[in-house]
Design an enzyme around this catalytic site. Structure first.
Site, PDB file in Angstrom:
ATOM      1  N   GLY A   7       2.725  23.877   0.081  1.00 49.83           N
ATOM      2  CA  GLY A   7       1.822  23.078  -0.734  1.00 49.83           C
ATOM      3  C   GLY A   7       0.639  22.567   0.066  1.00 49.83           C
ATOM      4  O   GLY A   7       0.811  21.950   1.120  1.00 49.83           O
ATOM      5  N   VAL A  75       5.870  30.021  -3.654  1.00 49.68           N
ATOM      6  CA  VAL A  75       7.193  29.960  -3.021  1.00 49.68           C
ATOM      7  C   VAL A  75       8.247  30.015  -4.121  1.00 49.68           C
ATOM      8  O   VAL A  75       8.139  29.307  -5.128  1.00 49.68           O
ATOM      9  CB  VAL A  75       7.327  28.664  -2.195  1.00 49.68           C
ATOM     10  CG1 VAL A  75       8.752  28.496  -1.683  1.00 49.68           C
ATOM     11  CG2 VAL A  75       6.336  28.678  -1.046  1.00 49.68           C
ATOM     12  N   GLU A 165      -8.421   7.109 -18.061  1.00 47.91           N
ATOM     13  CA  GLU A 165      -9.642   7.716 -17.532  1.00 47.91           C
ATOM     14  C   GLU A 165     -10.127   8.820 -18.470  1.00 47.91           C
ATOM     15  O   GLU A 165     -11.315   8.956 -18.753  1.00 47.91           O
ATOM     16  CB  GLU A 165      -9.390   8.246 -16.113  1.00 47.91           C
ATOM     17  CG  GLU A 165      -9.186   7.075 -15.149  1.00 47.91           C
ATOM     18  CD  GLU A 165      -8.957   7.464 -13.696  1.00 47.91           C
ATOM     19  OE1 GLU A 165      -8.575   8.620 -13.441  1.00 47.91           O
ATOM     20  OE2 GLU A 165      -9.158   6.600 -12.827  1.00 47.91           O
ATOM     21  N   GLN A 313      -2.287   8.291  -1.753  1.00 41.77           N
ATOM     22  CA  GLN A 313      -2.067   7.639  -0.450  1.00 41.77           C
ATOM     23  C   GLN A 313      -0.635   7.857   0.053  1.00 41.77           C
ATOM     24  O   GLN A 313      -0.413   8.055   1.244  1.00 41.77           O
ATOM     25  CB  GLN A 313      -2.347   6.133  -0.545  1.00 41.77           C
ATOM     26  CG  GLN A 313      -3.797   5.771  -0.315  1.00 41.77           C
ATOM     27  CD  GLN A 313      -4.292   6.152   1.082  1.00 41.77           C
ATOM     28  OE1 GLN A 313      -3.535   6.199   2.058  1.00 41.77           O
ATOM     29  NE2 GLN A 313      -5.564   6.461   1.178  1.00 41.77           N
TER      30      GLN A 313
HETATM   31  C1  LIG Z   1      -4.999  14.037 -13.420  1.00 42.48           C
HETATM   32  C2  LIG Z   1      -4.475  13.274 -12.221  1.00 42.48           C
HETATM   33  C3  LIG Z   1      -5.148  12.150 -11.775  1.00 42.48           C
HETATM   34  C4  LIG Z   1      -4.689  11.460 -10.651  1.00 42.48           C
HETATM   35  N1  LIG Z   1      -5.390  10.369 -10.220  1.00 42.48           N
HETATM   36  C5  LIG Z   1      -5.006   9.730  -9.107  1.00 42.48           C
HETATM   37  C6  LIG Z   1      -5.770   8.658  -8.583  1.00 42.48           C
HETATM   38  O1  LIG Z   1      -6.800   8.274  -9.150  1.00 42.48           O
HETATM   39  N2  LIG Z   1      -5.350   8.068  -7.436  1.00 42.48           N
HETATM   40  C7  LIG Z   1      -4.217   8.485  -6.797  1.00 42.48           C
HETATM   41  O2  LIG Z   1      -3.863   7.933  -5.748  1.00 42.48           O
HETATM   42  N3  LIG Z   1      -3.467   9.482  -7.267  1.00 42.48           N
HETATM   43  C8  LIG Z   1      -3.833  10.125  -8.396  1.00 42.48           C
HETATM   44  N4  LIG Z   1      -3.091  11.155  -8.880  1.00 42.48           N
HETATM   45  C9  LIG Z   1      -1.838  11.495  -8.196  1.00 42.48           C
HETATM   46  C10 LIG Z   1      -2.115  12.326  -6.970  1.00 42.48           C
HETATM   47  O3  LIG Z   1      -2.982  13.388  -7.285  1.00 42.48           O
HETATM   48  C11 LIG Z   1      -0.792  12.832  -6.442  1.00 42.48           C
HETATM   49  O4  LIG Z   1       0.020  11.744  -6.111  1.00 42.48           O
HETATM   50  C12 LIG Z   1      -0.990  13.712  -5.215  1.00 42.48           C
HETATM   51  O5  LIG Z   1      -1.752  14.854  -5.552  1.00 42.48           O
HETATM   52  C13 LIG Z   1       0.351  14.142  -4.623  1.00 42.48           C
HETATM   53  O6  LIG Z   1       0.120  14.945  -3.519  1.00 42.48           O
HETATM   54  P1  LIG Z   1       1.153  16.100  -3.140  1.00 42.48           P
HETATM   55  O7  LIG Z   1       0.625  16.704  -1.883  1.00 42.48           O
HETATM   56  O8  LIG Z   1       2.517  15.576  -3.153  1.00 42.48           O
HETATM   57  O9  LIG Z   1       1.043  17.131  -4.328  1.00 42.48           O
HETATM   58  P2  LIG Z   1      -0.218  17.939  -4.875  1.00 42.48           P
HETATM   59  O10 LIG Z   1      -1.484  17.311  -4.435  1.00 42.48           O
HETATM   60  O11 LIG Z   1       0.037  18.105  -6.324  1.00 42.48           O
HETATM   61  O12 LIG Z   1      -0.086  19.338  -4.137  1.00 42.48           O
HETATM   62  C14 LIG Z   1       0.967  20.195  -4.350  1.00 42.48           C
HETATM   63  C15 LIG Z   1       0.519  21.589  -3.971  1.00 42.48           C
HETATM   64  O13 LIG Z   1       1.651  22.451  -3.964  1.00 42.48           O
HETATM   65  C16 LIG Z   1       1.320  23.677  -4.563  1.00 42.48           C
HETATM   66  N5  LIG Z   1       2.552  24.267  -5.085  1.00 42.48           N
HETATM   67  C17 LIG Z   1       3.399  23.744  -5.974  1.00 42.48           C
HETATM   68  N6  LIG Z   1       4.447  24.571  -6.177  1.00 42.48           N
HETATM   69  C18 LIG Z   1       4.241  25.646  -5.385  1.00 42.48           C
HETATM   70  C19 LIG Z   1       4.965  26.846  -5.140  1.00 42.48           C
HETATM   71  N7  LIG Z   1       6.118  27.108  -5.751  1.00 42.48           N
HETATM   72  N8  LIG Z   1       4.447  27.737  -4.273  1.00 42.48           N
HETATM   73  C20 LIG Z   1       3.277  27.495  -3.637  1.00 42.48           C
HETATM   74  N9  LIG Z   1       2.557  26.378  -3.825  1.00 42.48           N
HETATM   75  C21 LIG Z   1       3.033  25.447  -4.688  1.00 42.48           C
HETATM   76  C22 LIG Z   1       0.307  23.317  -5.627  1.00 42.48           C
HETATM   77  O14 LIG Z   1      -0.516  24.429  -5.950  1.00 42.48           O
HETATM   78  C23 LIG Z   1      -0.463  22.187  -4.960  1.00 42.48           C
HETATM   79  O15 LIG Z   1      -1.600  22.649  -4.270  1.00 42.48           O
HETATM   80  C24 LIG Z   1      -3.528  11.877  -9.996  1.00 42.48           C
HETATM   81  C25 LIG Z   1      -2.845  13.004 -10.450  1.00 42.48           C
HETATM   82  C26 LIG Z   1      -3.316  13.707 -11.546  1.00 42.48           C
HETATM   83  C27 LIG Z   1      -2.610  14.940 -12.013  1.00 42.48           C
END
Ligand SMILES: Cc1cc2nc3c(=O)[nH]c(=O)nc-3n(C[C@H](O)[C@H](O)[C@H](O)COP(=O)(O)OP(=O)(O)OC[C@H]3O[C@@H](n4cnc5c(N)ncnc54)[C@H](O)[C@@H]3O)c2cc1C
Length: 419
Positions: A7, A75, A165, A313
């Site tokens: 990810g 994955v 939003e 964060q």
């Molecule tokens: C519309 C929206 C608005 C948001 N607004 C805010 C905000 O204003 N402030 C805030 O703090 N948070 C916000 N969030 C939440 C924030 O985006 C998430 O908490 C954050 O993105 C989590 O990070 P992460 O790295 O865990 O997952 P993600 O950023 O979601 O990244 C996961 C990655 O894993 C990849 N992936 C998943 N499954 C697979 C697989 N099987 N094989 C290969 N790749 C895979 C995906 O393509 C993705 O790139 C928002 C979320 C959304 C959806």
């Protein structure tokens, strides 16, 4: 030593960057070849920003970090015996240390028809599909003026930050842009934006006075806020609420909740609420000393024992922590240390000069001041100078003209825009 990160979201990207200069070979795997800045997706969905403004090619992020290799694949699982990550295309990837950062996906909570007939907002593809659909429905209304009301009703399910939003941005799109694009449609009278929330207030992670402020700001923009309402079912042309009320609508935006990425179910690791991977205070997974789960895919315990929220964060800080623990254990510097989250506050924006922000010391901001801090913070955290510049130019242009250039319907097959 080989570290694999699944990810390239907020968590995975920060984990990989933390390993800069470390004596490890990192393979970062993502099904998309870009990183998505999810907090601004709603602006892509409502024609405020271009898709490329909120996404950044992963390979470009690591031009100056030679120990990172990117693999564009989905994955599908992990072979724990062989210590390899299995992918849908190409050879499996061997690891000595693994960080699972696969994020979350939409949770429809089993509401009948929701998965089939509503539009989620989680990925860039979702945002573009939503933009195409929103705009195509107004064109349809123009071609079918007698049946237009159902096409000009937008129901947004979920009054959390994403729903709020989205509702605010859509209202501004309708009032300031579509009204001028379609003078014949009398959108002032016919357009209807309904925000449905199960709780008795919007933005429940915020203090009640900010929830009330957000509600007022939305109502000022003609959004109908429906609190204490549960969605019972979604059909192609209507949403039905638990009390039996039926709201005819061609567009239902599902912003009601998230659950762990479906990948979590295929890993054979312990799962908790929302299908998230259970981790120890170090972010390590019990029984797998070389495996960490971070960000939205994990249930990360906070200082009070309650799970931390799924926000950027948490993902960024947990990503950096997991990377440091892997280098500690590989470098024999000692046992992994517990993760301590540093809460920097939460924010949500409703529209122009209307946002709410809440900081851990109890300090709050709203209105114009909240909005400026929201703008500044989002620019700081966007990845890539080009993205920052482009977003700044777009926002400045929108601010002075109210115009939204990217209101393009990109279906190649026009029928896909139909219900
Ligand atoms: C519309 C929206 C608005 C948001 N607004 C805010 C905000 O204003 N402030 C805030 O703090 N948070 C916000 N969030 C939440 C924030 O985006 C998430 O908490 C954050 O993105 C989590 O990070 P992460 O790295 O865990 O997952 P993600 O950023 O979601 O990244 C996961 C990655 O894993 C990849 N992936 C998943 N499954 C697979 C697989 N099987 N094989 C290969 N790749 C895979 C995906 O393509 C993705 O790139 C928002 C979320 C959304 C959806």
């Amino acid at each position: 030593v080989r570290v694999v990160i699944i990810g390239a979201g907020f968590g995975g990207l920060n984990a990989a960057r933390e390993l800069k200069g470390a004596d490890v070979e990192v393979t970062l795997i993502d099904r998309n070849n870009f990183h998505t800045f999810a907090p601004l997706l709603y602006q892509v969905a409502t024609s405020g920003l271009n898709a490329a403004d909120v996404a950044h090619p992963v390979r470009g992020v690591f031009w100056k970090q030679p120990n990172v290799t990117f693999r564009n694949a989905s994955v599908t699982g992990v072979d724990w015996e062989e210590q390899v990550v299995e992918v849908d295309d190409g050879d499996p990837v061997a690891f000595d240390g693994l960080i699972v950062a696969a994020g979350a996906g939409t949770n429809f909570f089993g509401v009948p028809g929701a998965a089939e007939h509503s539009l989620p907002l989680y990925s860039l593809a979702d945002a573009l599909a939503l933009r195409n659909h929103l705009l195509a429905r107004v064109e349809w209304a123009h071609a079918h003026p007698d049946e237009a009301d159902v096409a000009l009703t937008w129901v947004i399910v979920g009054g959390g930050p994403t729903g709020v939003e989205m509702a605010g941005a859509l209202a501004e799109l309708v009032q300031h842009v579509l009204r001028k694009d379609f003078p014949e449609l009398d959108l002032d009278r016919r357009a209807r934006i309904v925000l449905v929330e199960l709780a008795d207030r919007l933005l429940t992670p915020f203090v009640p006075k900010l929830s009330a402020n957000a509600r007022r700001a939305l109502e000022k923009r003609s959004v109908e806020v429906r609190l204490d309402q549960q969605v019972e079912s979604v059909a192609e042309d209507a949403v039905t609420l638990a009390g039996g009320e039926r709201i005819p609508a061609h567009t239902v935006v599902w912003a009601a909740g998230v659950k762990a990425s479906p990948l979590a179910e295929h890993l054979g690791l312990p799962l908790g609420p929302g299908g998230r991977i259970v981790v120890e205070p170090t972010l390590g997974v019990a029984g797998h000393p070389n495996v960490y789960a971070i960000g939205d895919v994990a249930v990360i315990p906070g200082e009070d024992g309650r799970p931390l929220p799924g926000v950027a964060q948490v993902a960024m800080q947990s990503g950096r922590h997991a990377a440091r623990q892997l280098t500690r254990t590989f470098g024999r510097a000692g046992r992994p240390e517990p993760f301590h989250y540093k809460n920097k506050g939460i924010m949500a924006t409703i529209g122009r000069r209307a946002a709410v922000a809440q900081f851990p010391n109890g300090f709050t901001l709203r209105g114009t001041l909240g909005w400026w801090s929201w703008l500044g913070l989002h620019l700081v955290y966007l990845i890539g100078f080009r993205n920052r510049l482009s977003v700044m130019v777009n926002w400045t242009w929108n601010y002075f003209t109210w115009d939204r250039g990217p209101r393009l319907i990109l279906w190649t097959d026009r029928r896909r825009g139909r219900k």
